[in-house]
Scaffold this motif. Structure first.
Motif, short mmCIF file in Angstrom:
data_model
loop_
_atom_site.label_atom_id
_atom_site.label_comp_id
_atom_site.label_asym_id
_atom_site.label_seq_id
_atom_site.Cartn_x
_atom_site.Cartn_y
_atom_site.Cartn_z
N LEU A 50 -34.68 -13.41 -19.74
CA LEU A 50 -34.73 -13.64 -18.29
C LEU A 50 -35.76 -14.71 -17.95
O LEU A 50 -35.55 -15.52 -17.05
CB LEU A 50 -35.03 -12.33 -17.55
N ARG A 51 -36.87 -14.72 -18.66
CA ARG A 51 -37.89 -15.76 -18.45
C ARG A 51 -37.30 -17.14 -18.70
O ARG A 51 -37.51 -18.07 -17.91
CB ARG A 51 -39.08 -15.52 -19.39
N ARG A 52 -36.58 -17.27 -19.82
CA ARG A 52 -35.97 -18.56 -20.14
C ARG A 52 -35.05 -19.03 -19.01
O ARG A 52 -35.08 -20.19 -18.60
CB ARG A 52 -35.17 -18.44 -21.44
N LEU A 53 -34.25 -18.11 -18.50
CA LEU A 53 -33.32 -18.46 -17.42
C LEU A 53 -34.06 -18.79 -16.13
O LEU A 53 -33.73 -19.76 -15.45
CB LEU A 53 -32.35 -17.30 -17.18
N LEU A 54 -35.04 -17.98 -15.78
CA LEU A 54 -35.74 -18.15 -14.50
C LEU A 54 -36.60 -19.40 -14.46
O LEU A 54 -36.81 -19.98 -13.39
CB LEU A 54 -36.58 -16.91 -14.20
N LEU A 55 -37.12 -19.83 -15.61
CA LEU A 55 -37.99 -21.00 -15.64
C LEU A 55 -37.24 -22.30 -15.92
O LEU A 55 -37.79 -23.38 -15.70
CB LEU A 55 -39.10 -20.82 -16.68
N ALA A 56 -36.00 -22.19 -16.39
CA ALA A 56 -35.25 -23.39 -16.73
C ALA A 56 -34.98 -24.23 -15.48
O ALA A 56 -34.46 -23.71 -14.48
CB ALA A 56 -33.93 -23.02 -17.39
#
Length: 209
Positions: A50-56
């Protein structure tokens, strides 16, 4: 519950969390205290995805979906990492926690505090950090540090007005619960900031003279 403490380190982007996390690591190591370091969003396999998606930068997500995903990652983080560690007597230090949601999704994006508070109670129950160290730098310092760092993530690409609102939200949080927050001016020489962090931890854990 044991006497293990739950600590969080928070603040606006560019405030120096990475540097001060290392100071906190050194402090715990010097006293041989059991501690687990983690981060938000993240800390679990689901949370890191989720971090990867939210920060992309390319991610397109609505305001409320972003907020819900932050709390979804947080609940998994609590169940898998934070609560088990505390129950085993291990102190926990988290790089960001719910204060960041109030600051970024609340102050920065405009989600009403009342709605975030509902999610906070649902996801966390009565759990709150024992201590939150809030790092602060002037906005122009924050922006300069972000500009000079790695490729900017989706939040770091926001305009200065966004970060002004985020910083103001952090201060409102600290003002309403001053017994939990320790605000540290991190726009100083590293030894000065380190000394303040160490003194805060000494007091929190009963090592102060």
């Amino acid at each position: 519950m044991t006497s293990a403490k739950f600590l969080t380190l928070d603040g606006i982007d560019g405030a120096g969390k990475t540097t001060q996390l290392n100071v906190i690591r050194d402090w715990f190591a010097a006293r041989d205290l059991p501690v687990l370091f983690t981060r938000e969003p993240g800390g679990t396999a689901l949370g890191e995805e989720l971090r990867r998606l939210l920060l992309a930068p390319e991610t397109k997500v609505s305001l409320y979906t972003e907020t819900l995903l932050m709390f979804a990652a947080r609940r998994q983080h609590l169940e898998e990492v934070i609560l088990p560690a505390l129950e085993q007597g291990v102190h926990v230090v988290s790089d960001r926690f719910t204060d960041a949601t109030f600051a970024y999704q609340g102050g920065g994006r405009g989600v009403p505090d009342e709605q975030i508070e509902i999610l906070e109670t649902w996801v966390q129950g009565s759990l709150k950090p024992d201590l939150t160290i809030l790092l602060d730098v002037p906005l122009e310092v924050s922006l300069a540090r972000i500009e000079g760092s790695r490729e900017k993530d989706r939040f770091e690409q926001e305009q200065s007005a966004f970060f002004e609102r985020v910083r103001a939200a952090y201060f409102r949080r600290a003002d309403t619960a001053s017994e939990r927050y320790a605000v540290v001016n991190s726009n100083r020489e590293k030894p000065e900031v380190r000394a303040d962090i160490e003194a805060i931890l000494d007091r929190a854990f009963g090592f102060a003279d």
